[in-house]
Design a protein around this motif. Sequence first.
Motif, PDB file in Angstrom:
ATOM      1  N   MET A 285      38.156  26.856  42.107  1.00  0.00           N
ATOM      2  CA  MET A 285      38.938  28.061  42.290  1.00  0.00           C
ATOM      3  C   MET A 285      38.037  29.132  42.909  1.00  0.00           C
ATOM      4  O   MET A 285      36.885  29.256  42.540  1.00  0.00           O
ATOM      5  CB  MET A 285      39.486  28.499  40.939  1.00  0.00           C
ATOM      6  CG  MET A 285      40.608  29.480  40.995  1.00  0.00           C
ATOM      7  SD  MET A 285      42.113  29.042  41.903  1.00  0.00           S
ATOM      8  CE  MET A 285      42.528  27.452  41.265  1.00  0.00           C
ATOM      9  N   LYS A 286      38.615  29.897  43.812  1.00  0.00           N
ATOM     10  CA  LYS A 286      37.865  30.960  44.492  1.00  0.00           C
ATOM     11  C   LYS A 286      38.409  32.330  44.111  1.00  0.00           C
ATOM     12  O   LYS A 286      39.575  32.463  43.762  1.00  0.00           O
ATOM     13  CB  LYS A 286      37.990  30.810  46.016  1.00  0.00           C
ATOM     14  CG  LYS A 286      37.314  29.610  46.586  1.00  0.00           C
ATOM     15  CD  LYS A 286      37.474  29.624  48.091  1.00  0.00           C
ATOM     16  CE  LYS A 286      36.762  28.454  48.721  1.00  0.00           C
ATOM     17  NZ  LYS A 286      36.911  28.443  50.168  1.00  0.00           N
TER      18      LYS A 286
ATOM     19  N   ALA B  93      45.903  22.589  33.903  1.00  0.00           N
ATOM     20  CA  ALA B  93      47.165  22.435  33.166  1.00  0.00           C
ATOM     21  C   ALA B  93      46.944  22.365  31.661  1.00  0.00           C
ATOM     22  O   ALA B  93      47.691  22.985  30.895  1.00  0.00           O
ATOM     23  CB  ALA B  93      47.918  21.206  33.665  1.00  0.00           C
ATOM     24  N   GLU B  94      45.917  21.633  31.230  1.00  0.00           N
ATOM     25  CA  GLU B  94      45.640  21.528  29.787  1.00  0.00           C
ATOM     26  C   GLU B  94      45.259  22.889  29.210  1.00  0.00           C
ATOM     27  O   GLU B  94      45.704  23.248  28.126  1.00  0.00           O
ATOM     28  CB  GLU B  94      44.519  20.525  29.514  1.00  0.00           C
ATOM     29  CG  GLU B  94      44.968  19.085  29.588  1.00  0.00           C
ATOM     30  CD  GLU B  94      43.852  18.115  29.198  1.00  0.00           C
ATOM     31  OE1 GLU B  94      42.998  18.477  28.355  1.00  0.00           O
ATOM     32  OE2 GLU B  94      43.858  17.006  29.746  1.00  0.00           O
ATOM     33  N   ASP B  95      44.435  23.628  29.944  1.00  0.00           N
ATOM     34  CA  ASP B  95      44.052  24.959  29.483  1.00  0.00           C
ATOM     35  C   ASP B  95      45.272  25.868  29.365  1.00  0.00           C
ATOM     36  O   ASP B  95      45.417  26.595  28.380  1.00  0.00           O
ATOM     37  CB  ASP B  95      43.043  25.600  30.447  1.00  0.00           C
ATOM     38  CG  ASP B  95      41.665  24.963  30.364  1.00  0.00           C
ATOM     39  OD1 ASP B  95      41.260  24.564  29.264  1.00  0.00           O
ATOM     40  OD2 ASP B  95      41.008  24.869  31.410  1.00  0.00           O
ATOM     41  N   ILE B  96      46.131  25.833  30.369  1.00  0.00           N
ATOM     42  CA  ILE B  96      47.330  26.675  30.338  1.00  0.00           C
ATOM     43  C   ILE B  96      48.171  26.330  29.115  1.00  0.00           C
ATOM     44  O   ILE B  96      48.656  27.228  28.416  1.00  0.00           O
ATOM     45  CB  ILE B  96      48.145  26.533  31.642  1.00  0.00           C
ATOM     46  CG1 ILE B  96      47.372  27.164  32.805  1.00  0.00           C
ATOM     47  CG2 ILE B  96      49.530  27.157  31.497  1.00  0.00           C
ATOM     48  CD1 ILE B  96      47.975  26.906  34.166  1.00  0.00           C
TER      49      ILE B  96
ATOM     50  N   VAL C 129      42.926  32.324  33.211  1.00  0.00           N
ATOM     51  CA  VAL C 129      42.409  33.164  34.299  1.00  0.00           C
ATOM     52  C   VAL C 129      41.060  33.768  33.886  1.00  0.00           C
ATOM     53  O   VAL C 129      40.123  33.804  34.690  1.00  0.00           O
ATOM     54  CB  VAL C 129      43.432  34.247  34.701  1.00  0.00           C
ATOM     55  CG1 VAL C 129      42.817  35.277  35.638  1.00  0.00           C
ATOM     56  CG2 VAL C 129      44.660  33.608  35.349  1.00  0.00           C
ATOM     57  N   ASP C 130      40.941  34.194  32.631  1.00  0.00           N
ATOM     58  CA  ASP C 130      39.657  34.709  32.128  1.00  0.00           C
ATOM     59  C   ASP C 130      38.576  33.634  32.226  1.00  0.00           C
ATOM     60  O   ASP C 130      37.441  33.917  32.622  1.00  0.00           O
ATOM     61  CB  ASP C 130      39.778  35.165  30.674  1.00  0.00           C
ATOM     62  CG  ASP C 130      40.572  36.452  30.510  1.00  0.00           C
ATOM     63  OD1 ASP C 130      40.753  37.186  31.510  1.00  0.00           O
ATOM     64  OD2 ASP C 130      41.007  36.724  29.374  1.00  0.00           O
ATOM     65  N   LYS C 131      38.932  32.408  31.870  1.00  0.00           N
ATOM     66  CA  LYS C 131      37.992  31.287  31.912  1.00  0.00           C
ATOM     67  C   LYS C 131      37.535  31.023  33.350  1.00  0.00           C
ATOM     68  O   LYS C 131      36.347  30.821  33.598  1.00  0.00           O
ATOM     69  CB  LYS C 131      38.668  30.046  31.322  1.00  0.00           C
ATOM     70  CG  LYS C 131      37.802  28.839  31.193  1.00  0.00           C
ATOM     71  CD  LYS C 131      38.572  27.710  30.500  1.00  0.00           C
ATOM     72  CE  LYS C 131      37.730  26.462  30.391  1.00  0.00           C
ATOM     73  NZ  LYS C 131      38.448  25.390  29.691  1.00  0.00           N
TER      74      LYS C 131
ATOM     75  N   LEU D 180      33.419  31.821  37.774  1.00  0.00           N
ATOM     76  CA  LEU D 180      33.088  32.480  39.045  1.00  0.00           C
ATOM     77  C   LEU D 180      31.918  33.446  38.876  1.00  0.00           C
ATOM     78  O   LEU D 180      31.037  33.521  39.739  1.00  0.00           O
ATOM     79  CB  LEU D 180      34.308  33.223  39.604  1.00  0.00           C
ATOM     80  CG  LEU D 180      35.448  32.359  40.117  1.00  0.00           C
ATOM     81  CD1 LEU D 180      36.642  33.226  40.503  1.00  0.00           C
ATOM     82  CD2 LEU D 180      35.012  31.504  41.289  1.00  0.00           C
ATOM     83  N   ASP D 181      31.904  34.176  37.760  1.00  0.00           N
ATOM     84  CA  ASP D 181      30.803  35.107  37.493  1.00  0.00           C
ATOM     85  C   ASP D 181      29.475  34.363  37.381  1.00  0.00           C
ATOM     86  O   ASP D 181      28.458  34.814  37.914  1.00  0.00           O
ATOM     87  CB  ASP D 181      31.063  35.908  36.210  1.00  0.00           C
ATOM     88  CG  ASP D 181      32.146  36.962  36.372  1.00  0.00           C
ATOM     89  OD1 ASP D 181      32.545  37.257  37.523  1.00  0.00           O
ATOM     90  OD2 ASP D 181      32.602  37.478  35.338  1.00  0.00           O
ATOM     91  N   LYS D 182      29.478  33.217  36.715  1.00  0.00           N
ATOM     92  CA  LYS D 182      28.250  32.420  36.565  1.00  0.00           C
ATOM     93  C   LYS D 182      27.788  31.907  37.920  1.00  0.00           C
ATOM     94  O   LYS D 182      26.595  31.902  38.213  1.00  0.00           O
ATOM     95  CB  LYS D 182      28.475  31.250  35.614  1.00  0.00           C
ATOM     96  CG  LYS D 182      28.519  31.653  34.173  1.00  0.00           C
ATOM     97  CD  LYS D 182      28.757  30.462  33.269  1.00  0.00           C
ATOM     98  CE  LYS D 182      28.996  30.912  31.844  1.00  0.00           C
ATOM     99  NZ  LYS D 182      29.495  29.842  30.992  1.00  0.00           N
ATOM    100  N   GLN D 183      28.732  31.493  38.762  1.00  0.00           N
ATOM    101  CA  GLN D 183      28.378  31.007  40.101  1.00  0.00           C
ATOM    102  C   GLN D 183      27.772  32.130  40.929  1.00  0.00           C
ATOM    103  O   GLN D 183      26.832  31.910  41.676  1.00  0.00           O
ATOM    104  CB  GLN D 183      29.607  30.431  40.804  1.00  0.00           C
ATOM    105  CG  GLN D 183      30.100  29.143  40.230  1.00  0.00           C
ATOM    106  CD  GLN D 183      31.433  28.688  40.798  1.00  0.00           C
ATOM    107  OE1 GLN D 183      32.105  29.431  41.504  1.00  0.00           O
ATOM    108  NE2 GLN D 183      31.825  27.480  40.480  1.00  0.00           N
ATOM    109  N   THR D 184      28.300  33.325  40.803  1.00  0.00           N
ATOM    110  CA  THR D 184      27.788  34.474  41.543  1.00  0.00           C
ATOM    111  C   THR D 184      26.370  34.806  41.102  1.00  0.00           C
ATOM    112  O   THR D 184      25.503  35.067  41.923  1.00  0.00           O
ATOM    113  CB  THR D 184      28.705  35.700  41.338  1.00  0.00           C
ATOM    114  OG1 THR D 184      30.018  35.365  41.794  1.00  0.00           O
ATOM    115  CG2 THR D 184      28.224  36.906  42.121  1.00  0.00           C
TER     116      THR D 184
END
Length: 127
Positions: free
Chosen positions: A1-2, A99-102, A111-113, A118-122
């Motif tokens: 996800m981006k 889907a499982e998370d949702i 979305v928080d997850k 994304l924050d860790k990747q940054t």
Amino acid sequence: MKANHKCKYSKCTLGSDGGRKEYYACPHCDASQSWRSMACCKEHYELYVDEVLAARAKGDTVNLLPDRTDMETQETKALVKMPLDRALKLTKEELKDYAEDIEEIGISATVDKINAVLDKQTVKSKS
């Protein structure tokens, strides 16, 4: 996800370059006018609302569309006006790998997850 949104709070400095932070928000976030459609965090959403109110008090017109990095203005307008059931279906398609998370924790927490990843990747890419 981006990441597909940019924080609308003008003084946001949480981005990897010290500017406005880019983050992920789902179609349902935009169609339901969630705080996530406008800001990278609740605090910045509240500050953004203050900016909007101050601008309106001066008689200024304010662009209230989410700042999407993956869509043109017309596409964003259509998404914001989309019926919630259609936006939810689009979100589930977009997040099919989650889907499982949702199912277990709901869209909001999913979305928080995604944003935590994304924050860790940054942070890694800055090192």
